[in-house]
Design an enzyme around this catalytic site. Structure first.
Site, short mmCIF file in Angstrom:
data_model
loop_
_atom_site.label_atom_id
_atom_site.label_comp_id
_atom_site.label_asym_id
_atom_site.label_seq_id
_atom_site.Cartn_x
_atom_site.Cartn_y
_atom_site.Cartn_z
CE LYS A 185 9.28 -29.97 39.54
NZ LYS A 185 9.41 -30.04 38.02
CE LYS B 106 12.57 -30.83 36.84
NZ LYS B 106 11.82 -31.24 35.68
C1 PBG Z 1 9.84 -32.95 33.16
C2 PBG Z 1 9.21 -32.20 34.53
C3 PBG Z 1 8.73 -33.46 35.99
C4 PBG Z 1 8.14 -32.17 35.93
C5 PBG Z 1 7.86 -31.33 35.32
N1 PBG Z 1 8.09 -31.37 34.96
C6 PBG Z 1 10.03 -34.54 36.25
C7 PBG Z 1 10.85 -34.53 36.30
O1 PBG Z 1 11.64 -33.21 35.67
O2 PBG Z 1 11.59 -35.67 35.92
C8 PBG Z 1 7.66 -32.49 37.97
C9 PBG Z 1 6.83 -32.13 39.06
C10 PBG Z 1 5.58 -32.47 39.45
O3 PBG Z 1 6.67 -33.76 39.76
O4 PBG Z 1 4.95 -32.34 40.05
N2 PBG Z 1 10.50 -32.36 33.04
#
Ligand code: PBG
Length: 330
Positions: free
Chosen positions: A252, A197
């Site tokens: 992601k 991520k």
């Molecule tokens: C938070 C989380 C995020 C997303 C999914 N879970 C945002 C972040 O890490 O700030 C992002 C998903 C998206 O942008 O569609 N744990």
């Protein structure tokens, strides 16, 4: 001119193009992300994500019925937590009667076959908007956070979640959650790990949707999410997640990280998912609304590209639209 190998031959009819098509998308490859608010009859639009709503449980159940009718087999829940329930230590995250926990119970009661995935991270619950607990300087503490994540994951599973998805990027959290699941005899609960991520600016609209943007302010998540410049490090993350007991590895964002999806799938051959995130959706949607690009075509092309790179399933805000399109084509 004699050209024996004319690749245009197979491209010259739709029947032959479809016979040799290497990648296709089915509705059961798609996972629908849903934003959940407390209350009833609540449907709030998200300005930066046209077509996406925050829904209260009653309307969310209707949406899940639509998804099921379109052969989508899995959803993932993201809660919008009221300000007065946020705290420094995120205690609401593992409240057995919290918004996620009670909604999971309602979903599994009405739709026992729907795969329910829950997000394991503290950002909806913290006053500072970070995914974990922080020290005096604002640094996100690893091991202390993992302890809370384990409690959060267990509370989701006890409510009936089929898959827990740690999206926090703390070290060692997959192993800790797996151990807790084994100890409590939840041997078939799956862990979908956000393996790679990235600290991406493409999460902006999501933070609008769950209301964590103001809480986060100018702070970043770069001390735990990955640097977009790195690729080998994603393989290292994957190796650790596998050794800690993850069932699924996820990359992601998706569309700008196809190389990472490809490398992880190619090297480990494990179930690999990709998350087409909020910013990817919003960019495509905005261009479509302006009639600059053809929505159906860009949606399909973006999803096909993610599958072609090696993703087995895709989390996407286009899930319902894509499934409708797939159905109309059959
Ligand atoms: C938070 C989380 C995020 C997303 C999914 N879970 C945002 C972040 O890490 O700030 C992002 C998903 C998206 O942008 O569609 N744990």
């Amino acid at each position: 001119m004699i050209i024996k190998n004319r690749l245009r031959r197979m491209r010259s009819n739709e029947f032959s193009r479809s016979l040799v098509r290497e990648t296709s998308i089915a509705a059961d490859d798609l996972i629908l992300p849903l934003f959940l608010v407390d209350g009833s009859k609540q449907q709030h639009s998200v300005d930066s994500m046209p077509g996406v709503f925050r829904l209260s449980q009653d309307l969310l159940l209707k949406k899940i019925e639509d998804a099921q009718n379109l052969n989508i087999n899995a959803i993932v829940l993201f809660p919008v937590i009221e300000k007065n329930l946020k705290s420094e230590f995120a205690n609401e995250a593992f409240n057995e009667n919290g918004l996620v926990q009670k909604t999971v119970r309602a979903i599994k009661k009405e739709f026992p076959d729907m795969g329910v995935i829950t997000d394991v991270a503290l950002d909806p619950y913290t006053t500072h908007g970070q995914d974990g607990l922080i020290d005096k300087k604002g640094y996100v503490l690893n091991d202390e956070t993992v302890d809370v994540l384990v409690q959060q994951a267990l509370s989701h599973v006890e409510s009936g979640a089929d898959i827990v998805a740690p999206s926090d990027m703390m070290d060692g959290r997959v192993g800790a959650i797996r151990e807790a699941l084994e100890n409590t005899k939840h041997v078939n609960t799956k862990i979908l790990s956000y393996t790679a991520k990235y600290a991406s600016a493409f999460y902006g609209p999501f933070r609008d949707a769950v209301g964590s943007k103001e809480n986060l302010g100018n702070s970043s998540k770069e001390t735990y999410q990955m640097d977009p410049s790195n690729s080998n490090e994603a393989l290292h993350e994957a190796e650790l997640d596998i050794s800690e007991g993850a069932d699924i590895l996820m990359v992601k964002p998706a569309g700008l990280y196809l190389d990472i999806i490809y490398r992880i799938k190619n090297q480990f051959k494990k179930p690999t998912f990709a998350y087409q995130v909020s910013g990817e959706y919003s960019m495509l949607k905005a261009a479509a609304i302006n009639n600059w690009l053809d929505e159906k075509k860009i949606m399909t092309e973006s999803l096909i590209a993610i599958k072609r790179a090696g993703a087995d399933a895709i989390l996407t805000y286009f899930a319902l639209e894509a499934a409708e399109w797939i159905k109309s084509r059959d």
